[in-house]
Design an enzyme around this catalytic site. Sequence first.
Site, PDB file in Angstrom:
ATOM      1  N   ARG A 161       0.813  -1.208   0.000  1.00  0.00           N
ATOM      2  CA  ARG A 161       0.000   0.000   0.000  1.00  0.00           C
ATOM      3  C   ARG A 161       0.856   1.272   0.000  1.00  0.00           C
ATOM      4  O   ARG A 161       0.462   2.294   0.556  1.00  0.00           O
ATOM      5  CB  ARG A 161      -0.950   0.042   1.203  1.00  0.00           C
ATOM      6  CG  ARG A 161      -1.845  -1.167   1.331  1.00  0.00           C
ATOM      7  CD  ARG A 161      -2.819  -1.266   0.163  1.00  0.00           C
ATOM      8  NE  ARG A 161      -3.945  -2.109   0.491  1.00  0.00           N
ATOM      9  CZ  ARG A 161      -5.118  -1.649   0.888  1.00  0.00           C
ATOM     10  NH1 ARG A 161      -5.342  -0.379   0.982  1.00  0.00           N
ATOM     11  NH2 ARG A 161      -6.097  -2.487   1.178  1.00  0.00           N
TER      12      ARG A 161
ATOM     13  N   ARG B 251      -3.021   6.452   0.783  1.00  0.00           N
ATOM     14  CA  ARG B 251      -3.647   7.541   1.526  1.00  0.00           C
ATOM     15  C   ARG B 251      -2.728   8.361   2.421  1.00  0.00           C
ATOM     16  O   ARG B 251      -3.060   9.470   2.787  1.00  0.00           O
ATOM     17  CB  ARG B 251      -4.761   6.967   2.393  1.00  0.00           C
ATOM     18  CG  ARG B 251      -5.894   6.454   1.580  1.00  0.00           C
ATOM     19  CD  ARG B 251      -7.076   6.188   2.433  1.00  0.00           C
ATOM     20  NE  ARG B 251      -6.769   5.223   3.485  1.00  0.00           N
ATOM     21  CZ  ARG B 251      -7.682   4.637   4.229  1.00  0.00           C
ATOM     22  NH1 ARG B 251      -8.942   4.925   4.051  1.00  0.00           N
ATOM     23  NH2 ARG B 251      -7.350   3.781   5.161  1.00  0.00           N
TER      24      ARG B 251
ATOM     25  N   ARG C 121      -7.142  12.315  -5.040  1.00  0.00           N
ATOM     26  CA  ARG C 121      -8.416  11.734  -4.586  1.00  0.00           C
ATOM     27  C   ARG C 121      -9.484  12.788  -4.347  1.00  0.00           C
ATOM     28  O   ARG C 121     -10.679  12.509  -4.456  1.00  0.00           O
ATOM     29  CB  ARG C 121      -8.189  10.910  -3.317  1.00  0.00           C
ATOM     30  CG  ARG C 121      -7.711   9.511  -3.587  1.00  0.00           C
ATOM     31  CD  ARG C 121      -8.813   8.616  -4.154  1.00  0.00           C
ATOM     32  NE  ARG C 121      -9.720   8.137  -3.121  1.00  0.00           N
ATOM     33  CZ  ARG C 121     -11.005   8.420  -3.053  1.00  0.00           C
ATOM     34  NH1 ARG C 121     -11.558   9.202  -3.948  1.00  0.00           N
ATOM     35  NH2 ARG C 121     -11.756   7.931  -2.083  1.00  0.00           N
TER      36      ARG C 121
ATOM     37  N   ASP D 240      -6.877  -2.055  -7.286  1.00  0.00           N
ATOM     38  CA  ASP D 240      -7.428  -2.675  -6.078  1.00  0.00           C
ATOM     39  C   ASP D 240      -7.772  -4.124  -6.379  1.00  0.00           C
ATOM     40  O   ASP D 240      -8.048  -4.473  -7.530  1.00  0.00           O
ATOM     41  CB  ASP D 240      -8.680  -1.934  -5.594  1.00  0.00           C
ATOM     42  CG  ASP D 240      -8.990  -2.282  -4.145  1.00  0.00           C
ATOM     43  OD1 ASP D 240      -8.373  -1.685  -3.251  1.00  0.00           O
ATOM     44  OD2 ASP D 240      -9.808  -3.193  -3.903  1.00  0.00           O
TER      45      ASP D 240
HETATM   46  O1  CP3 Z   1      -0.107  -1.160  -2.704  1.00  0.00           O
HETATM   47  C1  CP3 Z   1      -0.371  -0.170  -3.387  1.00  0.00           C
HETATM   48  O2  CP3 Z   1       0.076   0.951  -3.158  1.00  0.00           O
HETATM   49  C2  CP3 Z   1      -1.177  -0.378  -4.650  1.00  0.00           C
HETATM   50  C3  CP3 Z   1      -2.578  -0.160  -4.506  1.00  0.00           C
HETATM   51  C4  CP3 Z   1      -3.462  -1.086  -3.673  1.00  0.00           C
HETATM   52  C5  CP3 Z   1      -4.694  -0.628  -3.145  1.00  0.00           C
HETATM   53  N1  CP3 Z   1      -5.368  -1.690  -2.635  1.00  0.00           N
HETATM   54  C6  CP3 Z   1      -5.151   0.779  -3.192  1.00  0.00           C
HETATM   55  C7  CP3 Z   1      -6.190   1.248  -2.253  1.00  0.00           C
HETATM   56  C8  CP3 Z   1      -3.375  -2.454  -3.384  1.00  0.00           C
HETATM   57  C9  CP3 Z   1      -2.237  -3.418  -3.643  1.00  0.00           C
HETATM   58  C10 CP3 Z   1      -4.581  -2.825  -2.738  1.00  0.00           C
HETATM   59  C11 CP3 Z   1      -4.887  -4.207  -2.325  1.00  0.00           C
HETATM   60  C12 CP3 Z   1      -6.062  -4.469  -1.511  1.00  0.00           C
HETATM   61  N2  CP3 Z   1      -7.291  -3.867  -1.569  1.00  0.00           N
HETATM   62  C13 CP3 Z   1      -6.131  -5.511  -0.554  1.00  0.00           C
HETATM   63  C14 CP3 Z   1      -5.028  -6.483  -0.246  1.00  0.00           C
HETATM   64  C15 CP3 Z   1      -4.041  -5.913   0.697  1.00  0.00           C
HETATM   65  C16 CP3 Z   1      -4.518  -5.861   2.107  1.00  0.00           C
HETATM   66  O3  CP3 Z   1      -4.608  -4.757   2.645  1.00  0.00           O
HETATM   67  O4  CP3 Z   1      -4.760  -6.923   2.683  1.00  0.00           O
HETATM   68  C17 CP3 Z   1      -7.404  -5.470   0.018  1.00  0.00           C
HETATM   69  C18 CP3 Z   1      -7.936  -6.359   1.117  1.00  0.00           C
HETATM   70  C19 CP3 Z   1      -8.145  -4.433  -0.644  1.00  0.00           C
HETATM   71  C20 CP3 Z   1      -9.553  -4.042  -0.431  1.00  0.00           C
HETATM   72  C21 CP3 Z   1      -9.635  -2.644   0.047  1.00  0.00           C
HETATM   73  N3  CP3 Z   1      -9.449  -1.534  -0.753  1.00  0.00           N
HETATM   74  C22 CP3 Z   1      -9.901  -2.202   1.351  1.00  0.00           C
HETATM   75  C23 CP3 Z   1     -10.160  -3.092   2.551  1.00  0.00           C
HETATM   76  C24 CP3 Z   1      -9.893  -0.813   1.341  1.00  0.00           C
HETATM   77  C25 CP3 Z   1     -10.269   0.130   2.468  1.00  0.00           C
HETATM   78  C26 CP3 Z   1      -9.227   0.198   3.505  1.00  0.00           C
HETATM   79  C27 CP3 Z   1      -7.974   0.888   3.014  1.00  0.00           C
HETATM   80  O5  CP3 Z   1      -6.917   0.276   3.121  1.00  0.00           O
HETATM   81  O6  CP3 Z   1      -8.059   2.032   2.568  1.00  0.00           O
HETATM   82  C28 CP3 Z   1      -9.554  -0.408   0.019  1.00  0.00           C
HETATM   83  C29 CP3 Z   1      -9.385   0.975  -0.453  1.00  0.00           C
HETATM   84  C30 CP3 Z   1      -8.071   1.357  -1.047  1.00  0.00           C
HETATM   85  N4  CP3 Z   1      -7.328   0.573  -1.874  1.00  0.00           N
HETATM   86  C31 CP3 Z   1      -7.431   2.610  -0.880  1.00  0.00           C
HETATM   87  C32 CP3 Z   1      -6.244   2.531  -1.637  1.00  0.00           C
HETATM   88  C33 CP3 Z   1      -5.239   3.621  -1.817  1.00  0.00           C
HETATM   89  C34 CP3 Z   1      -7.967   3.799  -0.102  1.00  0.00           C
HETATM   90  C35 CP3 Z   1      -9.230   4.258  -0.725  1.00  0.00           C
HETATM   91  C36 CP3 Z   1      -9.370   5.743  -0.851  1.00  0.00           C
HETATM   92  O7  CP3 Z   1      -8.496   6.394  -1.429  1.00  0.00           O
HETATM   93  O8  CP3 Z   1     -10.392   6.222  -0.395  1.00  0.00           O
END
Ligand code: CP3
Length: 356
Positions: free
Chosen positions: A32, A36, A45, A81
Amino acid sequence: MIEHNFPSLKNDRILKAARGEPVDRIPVWVMRQAGRYLPEFQEIRAQHDFFTVCQTPELACQVTLQPIERFDLDASIIFSDILVIPQAMGLKVEMAPGVGPVLPQPLVDPNDLSRLIQPNVNEALKYVGDAITLTRHKLNGRVPLIGFTGAPWTLMGYMIQGGGSSTMAKARSWLYKYPEDTHKLLQMITDVIVDYLVMQVKAGAQLLQVFESNGNYLDDALFTNYSFKYLKQISERVRKQLKEANIPEVPMIAFPKGATMNSLKILAMDQSYEVIGLDWTVDPIEARKQLGANVTLQGNMDPCAMYSSQDEIIARAQKMVSNFGKTRYIGNLGHGILPDTPISSMEAFIKGMHSA
Ligand code: CP3
């Protein structure tokens, strides 16, 4: 083979570490890392919805490069994502502010499988491939680009729960109530994932990570039957398809977060993945002992340790390297970096890893 004429790679430490070759310093990236906690991400965003960023190659590329421009990282990961797959299979996915992903019409029982479509990945998820290709050019060979996917069981969890869950009780109940339909669902997801990962490599991904973020809900028997089985199939089919298309293989990372040591062993002994990601609850010395010499380990500092002082973060990173050892090791956190992590902590973490 598609000819992209990408700029030549200047830093291949992570590829070497994945393959078990010696490196001059520990490669480090952070799960990640493009997200954020970066003010420049917040700026983007504020103007665009989350999935619009994912679906617009120029924006996804820009966000992918943000941490690379700021920090001395050894890999980039494409901004996207894991939930783009359920979306491509016909389920609505929204990113609710302050809540996270919401699937308003989740799968309730096996009758709902008929609502799922088996998409043509090259069309439905073309935007991810385009973002990867563009990013490879813009990276200019600075570091390798990682492509990724969610693993079948983890995606099934979101598709049934309708979002995150602290128990995964509905999804876990499926494993006992509907074992056959569970396999049917996992196989449908697996088929999409295989095409998706092959497409990512064709587009320019140089490493692949499979996120089994919901590994913690499975005992060893469930892990074997519902997670490992499909992880192995994904690796084997992706490699076979690449070979048939005359495209060089790329190293693959499995991150079964929260899996038991026995489950990790099953995965490591099988050798279908060059790299296994570990969460912070796994002891590095014990993992080395149990998982054998033929696998690269990745991880695993507690993301919350990023809230300690800079000196402490550096010391923890260095200690981690000495516990894991300098070969077959990729530095990372044990899960994604948290949204309010100080930027200075990222700098300290990378400094600690590189100076170890
Ligand atoms: O790693 C990176 O920088 C690349 C981008 C990336 C995102 N999500 C961007 C994101 C990656 C590799 C993911 C994977 C992801 N997404 C997983 C597996 C990794 C883990 O954390 O176990 C999972 C379970 C998700 C599902 C997901 N997407 C959740 C649970 C959430 C909300 C919680 C959070 O971490 O923000 C997201 C949203 C998300 N995915 C954001 C980002 C930058 C934030 C959303 C926003 O900008 O409002």
